[in-house]
Motif scaffolding. Structure first.
Motif, mmCIF file in Angstrom:
data_model
loop_
_atom_site.group_PDB
_atom_site.id
_atom_site.type_symbol
_atom_site.label_atom_id
_atom_site.label_comp_id
_atom_site.label_asym_id
_atom_site.label_seq_id
_atom_site.Cartn_x
_atom_site.Cartn_y
_atom_site.Cartn_z
ATOM 1 N N ALA A 78 19.978 -12.625 -60.491
ATOM 2 C CA ALA A 78 20.472 -13.115 -59.202
ATOM 3 C C ALA A 78 19.665 -12.514 -58.059
ATOM 4 O O ALA A 78 19.038 -11.466 -58.203
ATOM 5 C CB ALA A 78 21.947 -12.764 -59.031
ATOM 6 N N ALA A 79 19.680 -13.194 -56.952
ATOM 7 C CA ALA A 79 19.003 -12.709 -55.755
ATOM 8 C C ALA A 79 19.815 -13.113 -54.536
ATOM 9 O O ALA A 79 20.633 -14.025 -54.601
ATOM 10 C CB ALA A 79 17.592 -13.295 -55.663
ATOM 11 N N VAL A 80 19.581 -12.431 -53.446
ATOM 12 C CA VAL A 80 20.233 -12.760 -52.185
ATOM 13 C C VAL A 80 19.136 -13.057 -51.172
ATOM 14 O O VAL A 80 18.181 -12.300 -51.047
ATOM 15 C CB VAL A 80 21.112 -11.595 -51.667
ATOM 16 N N LEU A 81 19.287 -14.166 -50.498
ATOM 17 C CA LEU A 81 18.376 -14.519 -49.412
ATOM 18 C C LEU A 81 19.176 -14.429 -48.117
ATOM 19 O O LEU A 81 20.170 -15.129 -47.952
ATOM 20 C CB LEU A 81 17.829 -15.936 -49.597
ATOM 21 N N CYS A 82 18.774 -13.531 -47.235
ATOM 22 C CA CYS A 82 19.444 -13.377 -45.945
ATOM 23 C C CYS A 82 18.608 -14.093 -44.882
ATOM 24 O O CYS A 82 17.433 -13.776 -44.702
ATOM 25 C CB CYS A 82 19.575 -11.904 -45.565
ATOM 26 N N ILE A 83 19.223 -15.036 -44.223
ATOM 27 C CA ILE A 83 18.561 -15.732 -43.115
ATOM 28 C C ILE A 83 19.286 -15.320 -41.845
ATOM 29 O O ILE A 83 20.451 -15.660 -41.648
ATOM 30 C CB ILE A 83 18.598 -17.256 -43.306
ATOM 31 N N TYR A 84 18.593 -14.553 -41.032
ATOM 32 C CA TYR A 84 19.172 -14.015 -39.806
ATOM 33 C C TYR A 84 18.960 -15.011 -38.664
ATOM 34 O O TYR A 84 17.853 -15.506 -38.464
ATOM 35 C CB TYR A 84 18.492 -12.683 -39.484
ATOM 36 N N ALA A 85 20.026 -15.301 -37.937
ATOM 37 C CA ALA A 85 19.941 -16.155 -36.748
ATOM 38 C C ALA A 85 19.265 -17.492 -37.052
ATOM 39 O O ALA A 85 18.229 -17.814 -36.485
ATOM 40 C CB ALA A 85 19.234 -15.428 -35.617
ATOM 41 N N LEU A 86 19.875 -18.249 -37.939
ATOM 42 C CA LEU A 86 19.329 -19.564 -38.303
ATOM 43 C C LEU A 86 19.064 -20.403 -37.052
ATOM 44 O O LEU A 86 18.018 -21.024 -36.926
ATOM 45 C CB LEU A 86 20.308 -20.287 -39.224
ATOM 46 N N ASN A 87 20.007 -20.414 -36.146
ATOM 47 C CA ASN A 87 19.846 -21.130 -34.869
ATOM 48 C C ASN A 87 19.549 -20.070 -33.799
ATOM 49 O O ASN A 87 20.428 -19.657 -33.046
ATOM 50 C CB ASN A 87 21.128 -21.915 -34.560
ATOM 51 N N CYS A 88 18.314 -19.629 -33.778
ATOM 52 C CA CYS A 88 17.957 -18.521 -32.880
ATOM 53 C C CYS A 88 18.100 -18.917 -31.404
ATOM 54 O O CYS A 88 18.471 -18.083 -30.570
ATOM 55 C CB CYS A 88 16.565 -17.996 -33.186
ATOM 56 N N TYR A 89 17.877 -20.184 -31.080
ATOM 57 C CA TYR A 89 18.075 -20.643 -29.694
ATOM 58 C C TYR A 89 19.553 -20.512 -29.317
ATOM 59 O O TYR A 89 19.889 -19.964 -28.261
ATOM 60 C CB TYR A 89 17.617 -22.097 -29.546
ATOM 61 N N GLY A 90 20.410 -21.001 -30.174
ATOM 62 C CA GLY A 90 21.846 -20.932 -29.899
ATOM 63 C C GLY A 90 22.334 -19.495 -29.829
ATOM 64 O O GLY A 90 23.220 -19.162 -29.028
ATOM 65 N N PHE A 91 21.757 -18.642 -30.655
ATOM 66 C CA PHE A 91 22.134 -17.224 -30.657
ATOM 67 C C PHE A 91 21.705 -16.601 -29.325
ATOM 68 O O PHE A 91 22.481 -15.887 -28.671
ATOM 69 C CB PHE A 91 21.455 -16.533 -31.825
ATOM 70 N N ALA A 92 20.504 -16.892 -28.885
ATOM 71 C CA ALA A 92 19.984 -16.307 -27.650
ATOM 72 C C ALA A 92 20.747 -16.793 -26.420
ATOM 73 O O ALA A 92 20.932 -16.033 -25.460
ATOM 74 C CB ALA A 92 18.493 -16.637 -27.506
ATOM 75 N N TRP A 93 21.189 -18.053 -26.454
ATOM 76 C CA TRP A 93 21.818 -18.652 -25.269
ATOM 77 C C TRP A 93 23.316 -18.883 -25.434
ATOM 78 O O TRP A 93 23.946 -19.550 -24.610
ATOM 79 C CB TRP A 93 21.118 -19.971 -24.915
ATOM 80 N N ASP A 94 23.915 -18.317 -26.510
ATOM 81 C CA ASP A 94 25.350 -18.507 -26.775
ATOM 82 C C ASP A 94 25.737 -19.978 -26.756
ATOM 83 O O ASP A 94 26.726 -20.383 -26.138
ATOM 84 C CB ASP A 94 26.210 -17.725 -25.776
ATOM 85 N N ARG A 95 24.949 -20.769 -27.469
ATOM 86 C CA ARG A 95 25.215 -22.206 -27.569
ATOM 87 C C ARG A 95 25.431 -22.581 -29.023
ATOM 88 O O ARG A 95 24.782 -22.045 -29.919
ATOM 89 C CB ARG A 95 24.031 -23.023 -27.029
ATOM 90 N N ARG A 96 26.334 -23.498 -29.255
ATOM 91 C CA ARG A 96 26.613 -23.971 -30.604
ATOM 92 C C ARG A 96 25.426 -24.762 -31.170
ATOM 93 O O ARG A 96 25.178 -24.766 -32.374
ATOM 94 C CB ARG A 96 27.861 -24.860 -30.557
ATOM 95 N N VAL A 97 24.714 -25.431 -30.295
ATOM 96 C CA VAL A 97 23.630 -26.326 -30.703
ATOM 97 C C VAL A 97 22.272 -25.623 -30.609
ATOM 98 O O VAL A 97 22.145 -24.582 -29.973
ATOM 99 C CB VAL A 97 23.621 -27.596 -29.836
ATOM 100 N N ASN A 98 21.271 -26.244 -31.223
ATOM 101 C CA ASN A 98 19.925 -25.680 -31.130
ATOM 102 C C ASN A 98 19.228 -26.207 -29.872
ATOM 103 O O ASN A 98 19.847 -26.893 -29.057
ATOM 104 C CB ASN A 98 19.126 -25.968 -32.414
#
Ligand SMILES: [Zn+2]
Length: 75
Positions: free
Chosen positions: A33-53
């Motif tokens: 087994a392996a784990v793939l961590c994807i941080y901030a998939l929607n980095c635009y939304g994360f940066a701007w507190d928006r649900r959308v990209n």
């Protein structure tokens, strides 16, 4: 393990990823087994507190179901 599909959720999602890694839970997984961590998939939304990209797309609500026929595939 994905965080930040919807931007504002990136904070708790990233904390969950960090907790997982700090607790070394991955070391308890079977060798197959392996784990793939994807941080901030929607980095635009994360940066701007928006649900959308940046294109205004909600990544969790607007996707192509490739198991179904699509106009582009001609299948
Ligand atoms: Zn969400």
């Amino acid at each position: 393990m994905v965080s930040g599909t919807h931007g504002p959720e990136g904070y708790c999602g990233a904390a969950g990823q960090l907790a997982f890694l700090q607790a070394r839970f991955h070391e308890g997984l079977p060798s197959s087994a392996a784990v793939l961590c994807i941080y901030a998939l929607n980095c635009y939304g994360f940066a701007w507190d928006r649900r959308v990209n940046a294109e205004g797309c909600d990544l969790n609500r607007n996707f192509i179901d490739f198991s179904q026929r699509t106009r582009e595939s001609g299948l």
